[in-house]
Design an enzyme around this catalytic site. Structure first.
Site, PDB file in Angstrom:
ATOM      1  N   HIS A  38       0.816  -1.220   0.000  1.00 16.86           N
ATOM      2  CA  HIS A  38       0.000   0.000   0.000  1.00 16.86           C
ATOM      3  C   HIS A  38       0.848   1.268   0.000  1.00 16.86           C
ATOM      4  O   HIS A  38       0.360   2.347   0.327  1.00 16.86           O
ATOM      5  CB  HIS A  38      -0.950   0.006   1.203  1.00 16.86           C
ATOM      6  CG  HIS A  38      -2.070  -0.991   1.090  1.00 16.86           C
ATOM      7  ND1 HIS A  38      -2.880  -1.352   2.135  1.00 16.86           N
ATOM      8  CD2 HIS A  38      -2.513  -1.714   0.025  1.00 16.86           C
ATOM      9  CE1 HIS A  38      -3.773  -2.253   1.721  1.00 16.86           C
ATOM     10  NE2 HIS A  38      -3.563  -2.498   0.453  1.00 16.86           N
TER      11      HIS A  38
ATOM     12  N   CYS B 142       5.247  12.037  -8.114  1.00 17.77           N
ATOM     13  CA  CYS B 142       4.564  13.040  -8.940  1.00 17.77           C
ATOM     14  C   CYS B 142       3.124  12.585  -9.176  1.00 17.77           C
ATOM     15  O   CYS B 142       2.878  11.436  -9.514  1.00 17.77           O
ATOM     16  CB  CYS B 142       5.297  13.182 -10.264  1.00 17.77           C
ATOM     17  SG  CYS B 142       4.406  14.213 -11.447  1.00 17.77           S
TER      18      CYS B 142
ATOM     19  N   CYS C  71       6.678  18.928  -8.748  1.00 19.38           N
ATOM     20  CA  CYS C  71       7.631  18.126  -9.515  1.00 19.38           C
ATOM     21  C   CYS C  71       8.301  19.025 -10.575  1.00 19.38           C
ATOM     22  O   CYS C  71       7.771  20.095 -10.894  1.00 19.38           O
ATOM     23  CB  CYS C  71       6.848  16.998 -10.191  1.00 19.38           C
ATOM     24  SG  CYS C  71       7.856  15.889 -11.167  1.00 19.38           S
TER      25      CYS C  71
HETATM   26  N1  APR Z   1      -1.479  -7.664  17.546  1.00 19.45           N
HETATM   27  C1  APR Z   1      -2.043  -8.205  16.439  1.00 19.45           C
HETATM   28  N2  APR Z   1      -3.185  -7.735  15.900  1.00 19.45           N
HETATM   29  C2  APR Z   1      -3.792  -6.697  16.496  1.00 19.45           C
HETATM   30  C3  APR Z   1      -3.262  -6.089  17.646  1.00 19.45           C
HETATM   31  C4  APR Z   1      -2.050  -6.610  18.179  1.00 19.45           C
HETATM   32  N3  APR Z   1      -1.477  -6.113  19.277  1.00 19.45           N
HETATM   33  N4  APR Z   1      -4.095  -5.074  18.003  1.00 19.45           N
HETATM   34  C5  APR Z   1      -5.104  -5.065  17.107  1.00 19.45           C
HETATM   35  N5  APR Z   1      -4.936  -6.054  16.200  1.00 19.45           N
HETATM   36  C6  APR Z   1      -5.778  -6.440  15.061  1.00 19.45           C
HETATM   37  C7  APR Z   1      -7.240  -6.114  15.226  1.00 19.45           C
HETATM   38  O1  APR Z   1      -7.874  -7.178  15.914  1.00 19.45           O
HETATM   39  C8  APR Z   1      -7.713  -6.006  13.781  1.00 19.45           C
HETATM   40  O2  APR Z   1      -8.166  -7.233  13.286  1.00 19.45           O
HETATM   41  O3  APR Z   1      -5.359  -5.713  13.945  1.00 19.45           O
HETATM   42  C9  APR Z   1      -6.433  -5.623  13.023  1.00 19.45           C
HETATM   43  C10 APR Z   1      -6.437  -4.240  12.450  1.00 19.45           C
HETATM   44  O4  APR Z   1      -7.390  -4.175  11.447  1.00 19.45           O
HETATM   45  P1  APR Z   1      -7.502  -2.914  10.492  1.00 19.45           P
HETATM   46  O5  APR Z   1      -7.474  -1.673  11.322  1.00 19.45           O
HETATM   47  O6  APR Z   1      -8.678  -3.141   9.622  1.00 19.45           O
HETATM   48  O7  APR Z   1      -6.147  -2.949   9.657  1.00 19.45           O
HETATM   49  P2  APR Z   1      -5.797  -3.639   8.295  1.00 19.45           P
HETATM   50  O8  APR Z   1      -6.502  -4.947   8.164  1.00 19.45           O
HETATM   51  O9  APR Z   1      -4.321  -3.610   8.195  1.00 19.45           O
HETATM   52  O10 APR Z   1      -6.388  -2.623   7.262  1.00 19.45           O
HETATM   53  C11 APR Z   1      -6.138  -2.847   5.923  1.00 19.45           C
HETATM   54  O11 APR Z   1      -7.222  -0.803   5.278  1.00 19.45           O
HETATM   55  O12 APR Z   1      -7.515   1.398   5.739  1.00 19.45           O
HETATM   56  C12 APR Z   1      -6.905   0.499   4.897  1.00 19.45           C
HETATM   57  O13 APR Z   1      -5.013   0.783   3.539  1.00 19.45           O
HETATM   58  C13 APR Z   1      -5.423   0.663   4.871  1.00 19.45           C
HETATM   59  O14 APR Z   1      -3.730  -1.035   4.895  1.00 19.45           O
HETATM   60  C14 APR Z   1      -4.948  -0.642   5.466  1.00 19.45           C
HETATM   61  C15 APR Z   1      -6.068  -1.587   5.127  1.00 19.45           C
END
Ligand code: APR
Length: 242
Positions: A115, A123, A147
């Site tokens: 991502h 740019c 740019c």
């Molecule tokens: N260790 C492991 N997992 C954890 C911890 C921890 N200490 N704390 C929270 N989590 C978990 C939560 O339970 C949840 O399932 O991390 C997850 C975070 O989920 P999201 O916030 O949805 O993150 P992610 O899945 O990476 O989002 C994907 O969404 O907004 C976009 O581009 C952005 O890359 C991002 C994508």
């Protein structure tokens, strides 16, 4: 504590990390109630439409995230993955949805930011100038750099509606991995949420690590409930006959 997962000499491990791997470093996950997007709706800051509408607001948001990322340190989960790379070398493929630099700062060398990266910019017109390292803070429209071609410089971030980076490489690695470990990702954002299904099709063992079951939990052969910083350091045992 779950029993260690053996990585044998024929194994190839694909690790996908999400926002949860950086949670213990103090970076809030996206879907936490007091999460990163507080005060900002996703469409206001992380879409190509938002950039066209209000580039100043987009840069203010990413400037805030640059500041936050500078003020935190890698946690034991990041260090455990860096050590795993030292032990299994190129048979580990580390892919992150995160734009923060904490894996690199923990020592990971081969890392794929699907991502994009918080500390790189490019740019907006894709004039041919490659993306570049940038830790600038741009909080007014006038501060947004240009740019050489005259177009504005935007964050090197894959916004909603844009295509993640390195996808050919990623699917090739998913095809040949024997194990997939997903760490701290809610399983809601595609294509990453579909990696487990892809890896399963080629017969890989699939493991999820995080404190709660992700949306796509049923697709995993194992779910290890716990914080990444507590689970990852003892999770893998690399066979001595590598
Ligand atoms: N260790 C492991 N997992 C954890 C911890 C921890 N200490 N704390 C929270 N989590 C978990 C939560 O339970 C949840 O399932 O991390 C997850 C975070 O989920 P999201 O916030 O949805 O993150 P992610 O899945 O990476 O989002 C994907 O969404 O907004 C976009 O581009 C952005 O890359 C991002 C994508």
């Amino acid at each position: 504590m779950a029993s260690p997962i053996e990585i044998g000499s024929g194994d190839r491990l694909f690790v996908l990390t999400g926002a949860g791997v950086s949670a213990e470093s103090g970076l809030p996950t996206f879907r936490d109630s007091n999460g990163l997007w507080n005060g900002y709706r996703v469409e206001e800051v992380a879409t190509p439409e938002a950039w066209i509408e209000d580039a100043e607001k987009v840069w203010r948001f990413y400037s805030m995230r640059r500041r936050d990322a500078l003020n935190c340190e890698p946690n034991p989960a990041h260090y455990a993955l860096a050590e795993l790379e030292r032990n299994v070398g190129e048979r580990l493929f580390l892919c992150t949805q995160n734009v923060d630099p904490l894996h690199e700062r923990a020592g990971s060398k081969r890392l794929f930011h699907m991502h994009g990266e918080l500390f790189r910019s490019r740019c907006e017109a894709e004039c041919g100038r490659p993306e570049f390292v940038d830790d600038g803070i741009y909080e007014t429209a006038a501060a947004i750099p240009r740019c050489e071609c005259g177009a504005r410089i935007r964050p090197h971030i894959v916004w909603f509606g844009e295509i993640p980076l390195e996808m050919d490489r990623i699917y090739a690695e998913l095809d040949r991995c024997t194990m997939l470990a997903v760490v701290g990702s809610s399983g809601t954002v595609y294509p990453a949420a579909g990696f487990v299904e892809w890896a399963r099709r080629s017969g890989a063992r699939t493991i999820y690590i995080g404190p709660e079951r992700p949306l796509n939990a049923v697709m995993f052969s194992e779910v290890v409930l716990g914080k990444a910083g507590e689970v990852l350091p003892g999770l893998f045992r690399v066979s001595k006959t590598q």
